[in-house]
Scaffold this motif. Structure first.
Motif, PDB file in Angstrom:
ATOM      1  N   LEU A 152      32.966  71.252  40.754  1.00 47.28           N
ATOM      2  CA  LEU A 152      31.942  70.417  41.380  1.00 47.28           C
ATOM      3  C   LEU A 152      31.919  70.554  42.900  1.00 47.28           C
ATOM      4  CD1 LEU A 152      29.717  68.338  41.015  1.00 47.28           C
ATOM      5  CD2 LEU A 152      31.462  66.561  41.141  1.00 47.28           C
ATOM      6  N   ARG A 153      33.067  70.541  43.529  1.00 45.93           N
ATOM      7  CA  ARG A 153      33.134  70.623  44.994  1.00 45.93           C
ATOM      8  C   ARG A 153      32.537  71.931  45.512  1.00 45.93           C
ATOM      9  NH1 ARG A 153      38.495  69.435  48.607  1.00 45.93           N
ATOM     10  NH2 ARG A 153      37.481  69.710  50.606  1.00 45.93           N
ATOM     11  N   GLU A 154      32.879  73.021  44.863  1.00 44.55           N
ATOM     12  CA  GLU A 154      32.358  74.331  45.276  1.00 44.55           C
ATOM     13  C   GLU A 154      30.858  74.421  45.009  1.00 44.55           C
ATOM     14  OE1 GLU A 154      33.405  79.058  44.704  1.00 44.55           O
ATOM     15  OE2 GLU A 154      34.661  77.555  43.739  1.00 44.55           O
ATOM     16  N   ARG A 155      30.426  73.908  43.870  1.00 43.34           N
ATOM     17  CA  ARG A 155      29.001  73.928  43.530  1.00 43.34           C
ATOM     18  C   ARG A 155      28.210  73.135  44.562  1.00 43.34           C
ATOM     19  NH1 ARG A 155      28.391  71.755  38.125  1.00 43.34           N
ATOM     20  NH2 ARG A 155      27.962  69.726  39.014  1.00 43.34           N
ATOM     21  N   ARG A 156      28.681  71.981  44.943  1.00 46.58           N
ATOM     22  CA  ARG A 156      27.996  71.153  45.948  1.00 46.58           C
ATOM     23  C   ARG A 156      27.904  71.874  47.293  1.00 46.58           C
ATOM     24  NH1 ARG A 156      25.376  68.197  42.802  1.00 46.58           N
ATOM     25  NH2 ARG A 156      26.446  66.518  41.739  1.00 46.58           N
ATOM     26  N   ARG A 157      28.960  72.599  47.625  1.00 45.97           N
ATOM     27  CA  ARG A 157      28.964  73.345  48.888  1.00 45.97           C
ATOM     28  C   ARG A 157      27.849  74.386  48.896  1.00 45.97           C
ATOM     29  NH1 ARG A 157      31.422  77.926  51.173  1.00 45.97           N
ATOM     30  NH2 ARG A 157      32.357  78.508  49.200  1.00 45.97           N
ATOM     31  N   TYR A 158      27.698  75.133  47.811  1.00 44.40           N
ATOM     32  CA  TYR A 158      26.634  76.136  47.725  1.00 44.40           C
ATOM     33  C   TYR A 158      25.262  75.478  47.694  1.00 44.40           C
ATOM     34  CZ  TYR A 158      29.814  80.035  47.073  1.00 44.40           C
ATOM     35  OH  TYR A 158      30.764  80.998  47.267  1.00 44.40           O
ATOM     36  N   GLU A 159      25.147  74.373  47.004  1.00 43.30           N
ATOM     37  CA  GLU A 159      23.857  73.681  46.947  1.00 43.30           C
ATOM     38  C   GLU A 159      23.431  73.209  48.328  1.00 43.30           C
ATOM     39  OE1 GLU A 159      24.590  70.721  43.970  1.00 43.30           O
ATOM     40  OE2 GLU A 159      24.130  72.096  42.325  1.00 43.30           O
ATOM     41  N   ARG A 160      24.395  72.813  49.164  1.00 42.92           N
ATOM     42  CA  ARG A 160      24.066  72.400  50.536  1.00 42.92           C
ATOM     43  C   ARG A 160      23.682  73.605  51.395  1.00 42.92           C
ATOM     44  NH1 ARG A 160      28.321  68.875  49.583  1.00 42.92           N
ATOM     45  NH2 ARG A 160      29.807  70.238  50.607  1.00 42.92           N
ATOM     46  N   LEU A 161      24.299  74.751  51.135  1.00 42.98           N
ATOM     47  CA  LEU A 161      23.993  75.954  51.910  1.00 42.98           C
ATOM     48  C   LEU A 161      22.592  76.483  51.634  1.00 42.98           C
ATOM     49  CD1 LEU A 161      27.293  78.020  51.662  1.00 42.98           C
ATOM     50  CD2 LEU A 161      26.322  76.975  53.706  1.00 42.98           C
ATOM     51  N   VAL A 162      22.169  76.351  50.404  1.00 35.61           N
ATOM     52  CA  VAL A 162      20.858  76.859  50.008  1.00 35.61           C
ATOM     53  C   VAL A 162      19.832  75.771  50.326  1.00 35.61           C
ATOM     54  CG1 VAL A 162      19.476  77.685  48.081  1.00 35.61           C
ATOM     55  CG2 VAL A 162      21.891  78.268  48.210  1.00 35.61           C
TER      56      VAL A 162
END
Length: 118
Positions: free
Chosen positions: A73-83
Motif C-alpha cells: 500500500l505505501r509504495e502504491r500510494r507513492r506512485y499514485e502521488r507521482l502520477v
C-alpha cells in the motif's frame, strides 16, 4: 511530429489519411498537447515509421493498474502521488485514449523523482 511540418498534405488530406476529421488536425496542429497516443501510432504508420514504441507504451499503460494492486500500500500510494492523474482517469484513458500531454507529465514526474532519489 517533425514529419508533419515537412508533410505536403493539407489538413483535409492528412485527416483522411489517418482517419480523423480535418478540424481535429487543425486543432492539434495549433495545440500539440491535444494529440492522442493512437493518433501518433497512425501518423507513424502513415509515414512508414516504427510503431513499436506506441504499441509497447499502450500495453504498459494497460498493465499498470493491475501491477499497482500487487504493490504494498505505501509504495502504491507513492506512485499514485507521482502520477498526476486520478485512478479513475487512468482507467478512462486506458479505455478511450491517452492524451500526449498526460504521458509527458507522467514521464517528467517519474524522471524527476528518480533524479531526486539518486
Amino acid at each position: 511530429m517533425w514529419r508533419l511540418r515537412e508533410c505536403a498534405l493539407n489538413d483535409e488530406q492528412l485527416a483522411a489519411a489517418i482517419g480523423v476529421s480535418s478540424s481535429v488536425i487543425r486543432s492539434r496542429r495549433a495545440k500539440p498537447d491535444l494529440w492522442k497516443l493512437s493518433d501518433i501510432n497512425r501518423l507513424s504508420s502513415y509515414f512508414n515509421m516504427p510503431t513499436t514504441a506506441c504499441v509497447q507504451l499502450d500495453q504498459l499503460l494497460k498493465e499498470i493498474p493491475q501491477q499497482w494492486m500487487t504493490l504494498p500500500l505505501r509504495e502504491r500510494r507513492r506512485y499514485e502521488r507521482l502520477v498526476p492523474i486520478k485512478k479513475s482517469q487512468f482507467h478512462a484513458y486506458n479505455v478511450s485514449d491517452w492524451p500526449v500531454h498526460h504521458l509527458l507529465k507522467m514521464h517528467q514526474n517519474l524522471i524527476l523523482n528518480e533524479e531526486l532519489a539518486s
